[in-house]
Design a protein around this motif. Structure first.
Motif, PDB file in Angstrom:
ATOM      1  N   ASP A  29       0.814  -1.352   0.248  1.00  0.00           N
ATOM      2  CA  ASP A  29      -0.029  -0.041   0.062  1.00  0.00           C
ATOM      3  C   ASP A  29       0.922   1.433   0.086  1.00  0.00           C
ATOM      4  O   ASP A  29       0.284   2.451  -0.144  1.00  0.00           O
ATOM      5  CB  ASP A  29      -0.952  -0.146   1.324  1.00  0.00           C
ATOM      6  N   TYR A  57       0.818   4.659  -3.510  1.00  0.00           N
ATOM      7  CA  TYR A  57       0.245   4.776  -2.524  1.00  0.00           C
ATOM      8  C   TYR A  57      -1.176   4.344  -2.560  1.00  0.00           C
ATOM      9  O   TYR A  57      -2.005   4.898  -3.640  1.00  0.00           O
ATOM     10  CB  TYR A  57       0.369   6.090  -1.857  1.00  0.00           C
ATOM     11  N   ASP A  58      -1.745   3.464  -1.599  1.00  0.00           N
ATOM     12  CA  ASP A  58      -3.197   3.162  -1.663  1.00  0.00           C
ATOM     13  C   ASP A  58      -3.467   3.694   0.049  1.00  0.00           C
ATOM     14  O   ASP A  58      -4.048   2.761   0.651  1.00  0.00           O
ATOM     15  CB  ASP A  58      -3.395   1.776  -1.757  1.00  0.00           C
ATOM     16  N   VAL A  59      -3.253   4.855   0.341  1.00  0.00           N
ATOM     17  CA  VAL A  59      -3.522   5.523   1.818  1.00  0.00           C
ATOM     18  C   VAL A  59      -3.561   6.889   1.565  1.00  0.00           C
ATOM     19  O   VAL A  59      -3.573   7.574   0.419  1.00  0.00           O
ATOM     20  CB  VAL A  59      -2.130   5.180   2.387  1.00  0.00           C
ATOM     21  N   THR A  60      -4.328   7.177   2.450  1.00  0.00           N
ATOM     22  CA  THR A  60      -4.696   8.812   2.705  1.00  0.00           C
ATOM     23  C   THR A  60      -3.337   9.523   3.142  1.00  0.00           C
ATOM     24  O   THR A  60      -3.096   9.456   4.220  1.00  0.00           O
ATOM     25  CB  THR A  60      -5.851   9.000   3.428  1.00  0.00           C
ATOM     26  N   VAL A  61      -3.008  10.468   2.311  1.00  0.00           N
ATOM     27  CA  VAL A  61      -1.860  11.253   2.621  1.00  0.00           C
ATOM     28  C   VAL A  61      -2.355  12.647   2.884  1.00  0.00           C
ATOM     29  O   VAL A  61      -2.843  13.391   2.219  1.00  0.00           O
ATOM     30  CB  VAL A  61      -0.713  11.247   1.379  1.00  0.00           C
ATOM     31  N   GLY A  62      -1.797  12.967   4.397  1.00  0.00           N
ATOM     32  CA  GLY A  62      -2.068  14.542   4.685  1.00  0.00           C
ATOM     33  C   GLY A  62      -0.992  15.446   4.374  1.00  0.00           C
ATOM     34  O   GLY A  62      -1.262  16.320   3.553  1.00  0.00           O
ATOM     35  N   THR A  86      -3.335  10.266 -10.276  1.00  0.00           N
ATOM     36  CA  THR A  86      -3.901   9.028 -10.010  1.00  0.00           C
ATOM     37  C   THR A  86      -4.076   8.200 -10.978  1.00  0.00           C
ATOM     38  O   THR A  86      -4.387   8.349 -12.443  1.00  0.00           O
ATOM     39  CB  THR A  86      -5.437   9.360  -9.282  1.00  0.00           C
ATOM     40  N   THR A  95      -2.520   6.266  -5.795  1.00  0.00           N
ATOM     41  CA  THR A  95      -1.807   7.735  -5.956  1.00  0.00           C
ATOM     42  C   THR A  95      -0.376   7.592  -6.225  1.00  0.00           C
ATOM     43  O   THR A  95       0.473   6.704  -5.697  1.00  0.00           O
ATOM     44  CB  THR A  95      -2.081   8.614  -4.808  1.00  0.00           C
ATOM     45  N   LEU A 122      -0.062  10.373   7.427  1.00  0.00           N
ATOM     46  CA  LEU A 122      -1.158   9.547   6.933  1.00  0.00           C
ATOM     47  C   LEU A 122      -2.206   9.607   7.973  1.00  0.00           C
ATOM     48  O   LEU A 122      -2.048   9.963   8.918  1.00  0.00           O
ATOM     49  CB  LEU A 122      -0.813   7.909   6.915  1.00  0.00           C
ATOM     50  N   VAL A 123      -3.347   9.567   7.322  1.00  0.00           N
ATOM     51  CA  VAL A 123      -4.946   9.759   7.936  1.00  0.00           C
ATOM     52  C   VAL A 123      -5.312   8.451   8.063  1.00  0.00           C
ATOM     53  O   VAL A 123      -5.860   7.698   7.059  1.00  0.00           O
ATOM     54  CB  VAL A 123      -5.844  10.666   7.136  1.00  0.00           C
ATOM     55  N   ARG A 129      -4.115  11.051  12.809  1.00  0.00           N
ATOM     56  CA  ARG A 129      -2.951  11.160  12.032  1.00  0.00           C
ATOM     57  C   ARG A 129      -1.681  10.476  12.544  1.00  0.00           C
ATOM     58  O   ARG A 129      -1.701  10.508  13.852  1.00  0.00           O
ATOM     59  CB  ARG A 129      -2.648  12.733  11.723  1.00  0.00           C
TER      60      ARG A 129
END
Length: 408
Positions: A29, A57-62, A86, A95, A122-123, A129
């Protein structure tokens, strides 16, 4: 008071509780790699190597920050801004982060590109976070020593173009005119500071001034495109023509793996004709002063015939007699131009005097001309005015006698 004590107790309990462990992130991920563009052969020292630092990336990046390693044994240039896109990869919507770099190995051998670290905030699914580092594996690239070249100059480029232009025909200059030569070199795959220094356009018979060079670079995803522009202002010292030798700039074509050559062609530089040609010998004197000689020559001829016991004078002897009586044409024009404060006209008249000089007088006059040329054609304007009176005094020295001949 009770409220303050309660808050203090809660703070102590919070600090005493074990910190919640950061959520785990699967390797599939969040991945970071360094990819080297395909090369036609093992690169040489100084040859551009294109790399892409890519994160999937397969994560939510803050928040994010790429920590770049100390690229030991490499020079480097970042080719534009980082990109975030994307893309569908391996059946998943990911991403994609990319940073493009051009590396220039500074030594030969097996060189290692140290790991990059992508520090991500990451979130989590619950909104919390946390910081997570994604590290790229090291990459090794083999580099060969640069080959020996003529003159020791090494310029590896993917492509190179150049132009060599004159603002006028340097072989047909008007009297006192200056020609400007402009050389422009554009190379793909090298930084601007790797382009060669300007060649020396110098010769004993030539006045040459070079303007400050102009270097620039345009960054593209295929590497930097660098440009250098050189400009010279040139003209001969005297009416005698000269020829600039050709100048060679070798470079290595990294696409075809062959040495190539930029040639700045040999060029003849000369005045087409002196606008006010200096009188040289008897013939030149009669051409420049024909009207005055018509009357004076007749007078001297009659005088020579009328005097008893005098033989007839030859034409050369008559010319020498008239030369002693009549003022020098170039000297007369120099004085007039100096009174007007006209530096170019003074220079044209003085060049005639210098051309008819000999020995030490000619050297002194040429030195005075060179000082005027630096004032008229120098790279930067002179801070103070030119002493034209002193110039006239240095030019109007002893005139050559009948037995002297101009030095070659």
């Amino acid at each position: 008071m009770v409220g303050l004590a309660l808050r203090t107790l809660l703070l102590v309990l919070a600090l005493a509780m074990p910190a919640a462990a950061a959520p785990e992130v699967a390797a599939r991920d969040a991945r970071l790699t360094v990819e080297i563009d395909p090369l036609p052969a093992t690169p040489f020292e100084g040859e551009m190597i294109l790399i892409t630092v890519r994160g999937l990336y397969d994560v939510t990046v803050g928040l994010e920050r790429l920590v770049q390693p100390d690229l030991r044994n490499f020079g480097w240039v970042q080719l534009g801004r980082d990109s975030w896109t994307t893309q569908r990869i391996e059946g998943r919507q990911l991403t994609v982060y990319e940073r493009r770099l051009a590396l220039y190995p500074e030594t030969a051998g097996d060189l290692t590109i140290a790991p990059f670290i992508h520090r991500l905030t990451l979130v989590a699914a619950n909104g919390e976070r946390f910081v997570h580092d994604v590290v790229s594996p090291p990459v090794t690239v083999k580099v060969d020593p640069r080959p020996a070249t003529i003159g020791g100059w090494w310029l590896p480029a993917r492509s190179l173009t150049y132009s060599d232009e004159w603002d006028r025909d340097p072989a047909m200059l008007a009297n006192g005119e200056t020609a400007t030569r402009t050389v422009r070199i554009e190379a793909t795959g090298v930084p601007a500071n790797a382009l060669p220094p300007p060649p020396k356009m110098l010769a004993p018979w030539l006045i040459s001034f070079i303007a400050p060079e102009q270097r620039s670079v345009e960054l593209t995803e295929n590497g930097p495109v660098s440009t250098v522009v050189w400009k010279w202002r040139m003209r001969p010292v005297s009416s005698e023509p000269g020829r600039l030798e050709a100048f060679h700039i070798p470079w290595f074509d990294t696409s075809s793996r062959q040495m190539r050559d930029v040639v700045l062609n040999s060029q003849r530089i000369a005045f087409a004709a002196m606008a006010e040609p200096p009188a040289s010998g008897v013939a030149g004197f009669f051409v420049a002063n024909a009207a005055l000689l018509a009357g004076a020559g007749s007078f001297l001829a009659v005088l020579a015939l009328g005097l008893p016991g005098r033989r007839l004078r030859s034409r050369a002897e008559l010319a020498r007699l008239v030369r002693r009586v009549l003022p020098d044409r170039d000297a007369r024009m120099l004085r007039r131009a100096a009174r007007r404060g006209d530096l170019p006209a003074s220079r044209r008249a003085a060049s005639g005097l210098a051309a008819r000089s000999a020995g030490a007088q000619r050297a002194a006059r040429r030195q005075a001309l060179f000082a005027l040329d630096r004032h008229l054609y120098g790279r930067e304007p002179a801070a103070a005015g030119f002493d034209l009176k002193a110039f006239v005094r240095s030019m109007l020295g002893r005139r050559p006698t009948a037995g002297e001949r101009p030095a070659k």
